[in-house]
Design a protein around this motif. Structure first.
Motif, PDB file in Angstrom:
ATOM      1  N   LEU A 122       0.823  -1.208   0.000  1.00  0.00           N
ATOM      2  CA  LEU A 122       0.000   0.000   0.000  1.00  0.00           C
ATOM      3  C   LEU A 122       0.854   1.254   0.000  1.00  0.00           C
ATOM      4  O   LEU A 122       1.963   1.266   0.518  1.00  0.00           O
ATOM      5  N   SER A 123       0.287   2.301  -0.555  1.00  0.00           N
ATOM      6  CA  SER A 123       0.932   3.610  -0.478  1.00  0.00           C
ATOM      7  C   SER A 123       0.136   4.477   0.498  1.00  0.00           C
ATOM      8  O   SER A 123      -0.969   4.131   0.896  1.00  0.00           O
ATOM      9  N   ALA A 124       0.702   5.589   0.868  1.00  0.00           N
ATOM     10  CA  ALA A 124       0.027   6.485   1.813  1.00  0.00           C
ATOM     11  C   ALA A 124      -1.291   7.010   1.236  1.00  0.00           C
ATOM     12  O   ALA A 124      -2.256   7.217   1.969  1.00  0.00           O
ATOM     13  N   GLU A 125      -1.355   7.208  -0.074  1.00  0.00           N
ATOM     14  CA  GLU A 125      -2.585   7.691  -0.702  1.00  0.00           C
ATOM     15  C   GLU A 125      -3.710   6.665  -0.584  1.00  0.00           C
ATOM     16  O   GLU A 125      -4.884   7.023  -0.504  1.00  0.00           O
ATOM     17  N   ASP A 126      -3.359   5.367  -0.588  1.00  0.00           N
ATOM     18  CA  ASP A 126      -4.369   4.317  -0.450  1.00  0.00           C
ATOM     19  C   ASP A 126      -5.032   4.355   0.927  1.00  0.00           C
ATOM     20  O   ASP A 126      -6.178   3.956   1.081  1.00  0.00           O
ATOM     21  N   ILE A 127      -4.319   4.831   1.915  1.00  0.00           N
ATOM     22  CA  ILE A 127      -4.799   4.783   3.295  1.00  0.00           C
ATOM     23  C   ILE A 127      -5.466   6.085   3.721  1.00  0.00           C
ATOM     24  O   ILE A 127      -6.303   6.100   4.612  1.00  0.00           O
ATOM     25  N   SER A 129      -7.686   8.107   2.298  1.00  0.00           N
ATOM     26  CA  SER A 129      -9.067   8.435   1.931  1.00  0.00           C
ATOM     27  C   SER A 129     -10.006   8.065   3.089  1.00  0.00           C
ATOM     28  O   SER A 129      -9.704   7.192   3.894  1.00  0.00           O
ATOM     29  N   PRO A 130     -11.165   8.744   3.181  1.00  0.00           N
ATOM     30  CA  PRO A 130     -12.074   8.515   4.313  1.00  0.00           C
ATOM     31  C   PRO A 130     -12.609   7.084   4.413  1.00  0.00           C
ATOM     32  O   PRO A 130     -12.812   6.585   5.506  1.00  0.00           O
ATOM     33  N   ASP A 131     -12.847   6.430   3.300  1.00  0.00           N
ATOM     34  CA  ASP A 131     -13.390   5.078   3.339  1.00  0.00           C
ATOM     35  C   ASP A 131     -12.319   4.001   3.216  1.00  0.00           C
ATOM     36  O   ASP A 131     -12.615   2.834   2.996  1.00  0.00           O
ATOM     37  N   ALA A 132     -11.073   4.370   3.389  1.00  0.00           N
ATOM     38  CA  ALA A 132      -9.971   3.438   3.199  1.00  0.00           C
ATOM     39  C   ALA A 132     -10.002   2.299   4.212  1.00  0.00           C
ATOM     40  O   ALA A 132      -9.738   1.144   3.855  1.00  0.00           O
ATOM     41  N   LEU A 133     -10.325   2.581   5.447  1.00  0.00           N
ATOM     42  CA  LEU A 133     -10.293   1.542   6.471  1.00  0.00           C
ATOM     43  C   LEU A 133     -11.306   0.439   6.183  1.00  0.00           C
ATOM     44  O   LEU A 133     -11.012  -0.739   6.382  1.00  0.00           O
ATOM     45  N   VAL A 134     -12.461   0.801   5.674  1.00  0.00           N
ATOM     46  CA  VAL A 134     -13.474  -0.199   5.342  1.00  0.00           C
ATOM     47  C   VAL A 134     -12.973  -1.097   4.210  1.00  0.00           C
ATOM     48  O   VAL A 134     -13.102  -2.324   4.271  1.00  0.00           O
ATOM     49  N   LEU A 157     -11.086  -7.626  13.225  1.00  0.00           N
ATOM     50  CA  LEU A 157     -11.332  -6.421  14.019  1.00  0.00           C
ATOM     51  C   LEU A 157     -10.068  -5.583  14.065  1.00  0.00           C
ATOM     52  O   LEU A 157      -9.025  -6.059  14.479  1.00  0.00           O
ATOM     53  N   VAL A 158     -10.158  -4.353  13.640  1.00  0.00           N
ATOM     54  CA  VAL A 158      -9.025  -3.436  13.645  1.00  0.00           C
ATOM     55  C   VAL A 158      -8.947  -2.805  15.036  1.00  0.00           C
ATOM     56  O   VAL A 158      -9.848  -2.097  15.458  1.00  0.00           O
ATOM     57  N   MET A 159      -7.873  -3.056  15.737  1.00  0.00           N
ATOM     58  CA  MET A 159      -7.712  -2.541  17.084  1.00  0.00           C
ATOM     59  C   MET A 159      -6.928  -1.229  17.092  1.00  0.00           C
ATOM     60  O   MET A 159      -7.157  -0.369  17.925  1.00  0.00           O
ATOM     61  N   GLU A 160      -5.979  -1.107  16.156  1.00  0.00           N
ATOM     62  CA  GLU A 160      -5.152   0.096  16.100  1.00  0.00           C
ATOM     63  C   GLU A 160      -4.802   0.346  14.633  1.00  0.00           C
ATOM     64  O   GLU A 160      -4.421  -0.571  13.913  1.00  0.00           O
ATOM     65  N   PHE A 161      -4.914   1.601  14.208  1.00  0.00           N
ATOM     66  CA  PHE A 161      -4.611   1.977  12.831  1.00  0.00           C
ATOM     67  C   PHE A 161      -4.114   3.412  12.865  1.00  0.00           C
ATOM     68  O   PHE A 161      -4.872   4.353  12.842  1.00  0.00           O
ATOM     69  N   VAL A 162      -2.788   3.543  12.965  1.00  0.00           N
ATOM     70  CA  VAL A 162      -2.185   4.874  13.122  1.00  0.00           C
ATOM     71  C   VAL A 162      -1.199   5.096  11.982  1.00  0.00           C
ATOM     72  O   VAL A 162      -0.268   4.318  11.792  1.00  0.00           O
ATOM     73  N   LEU A 163      -1.394   6.171  11.259  1.00  0.00           N
ATOM     74  CA  LEU A 163      -0.490   6.555  10.166  1.00  0.00           C
ATOM     75  C   LEU A 163       0.311   7.757  10.623  1.00  0.00           C
ATOM     76  O   LEU A 163      -0.231   8.766  11.042  1.00  0.00           O
ATOM     77  N   SER A 164       1.647   7.612  10.574  1.00  0.00           N
ATOM     78  CA  SER A 164       2.474   8.738  10.983  1.00  0.00           C
ATOM     79  C   SER A 164       3.571   8.992   9.961  1.00  0.00           C
ATOM     80  O   SER A 164       3.879   8.205   9.148  1.00  0.00           O
TER      81      SER A 164
END
Length: 164
Positions: A122-127, A129-134, A157-164
């Motif tokens: 994945l690239s940062a642009e893939d992540i 977007s607002p509906d990316a997590l779904v 179940l996604v417990m943690e999803f942090v982009l930095s």
């Protein structure tokens, strides 16, 4: 001559407002009655059954499904996008029927490998977007179900999803 003109002219009668008021009252009553009939189900509604209401009162809650959860170690993945690197910290748990917990635990290294490979692509642009997590969640669940079998993993179940 002026006397005869005055006598022949009669003052104009005003039109009665009674039909207008009566029509407005009947329209409001009809509209209210129609709304009530549709809202309560008298028109275009299903017939309520007495057995359904008594059954729901007898059993207050449905039993929860017999599931367990398999926790995966947190991932830290570097995302590349136009030469800049971002980090994604991601942790998840798998919802598994209790009878398949041991089987899923045995293939946990393969699950981690599949998810790690997917997330690295994945690239940062893939992540961002607002509906990316779904979308990501659906893609990862499908990949996990391919590895374990569709009936062995119910949900991711996604417990943690942090982009930095």
């Amino acid at each position: 001559m002026t006397d005869t003109n005055v006598e022949t002219e009669k003052p104009m009668k005003k039109a009665s407002k009674l039909p207008l008021i009566l029509g407005l009252v009947l329209a409001l009553v009809g509209g209210g009655g129609g709304f009530f009939a549709v809202y309560t189900g008298m028109l275009f509604g299903n017939e309520p059954t007495d057995t359904a209401s008594t059954e729901s009162q007898d059993t207050p809650y449905d039993a929860l499904p017999d599931v367990g959860y398999v926790a995966l170690a947190p991932f830290i993945v570097s995302l590349t996008s136009d030469g800049t690197a971002s980090l994604l910290r991601f942790s998840t748990q798998l919802e598994v029927p209790s009878e398949h917990l041991e089987e899923v635990e045995r293939v946990k290294p393969r699950i981690v490998d599949v998810l790690n490979g997917y997330l690295r692509a994945l690239s940062a642009e893939d992540i961002e977007s607002p509906d990316a997590l779904v979308q990501l969640r659906a893609q990862m669940l499908r990949r996990v179900q391919i590895v374990t079998g569709a009936e062995r993993v119910r949900d991711l179940l996604v417990m943690e999803f942090v982009l930095s």
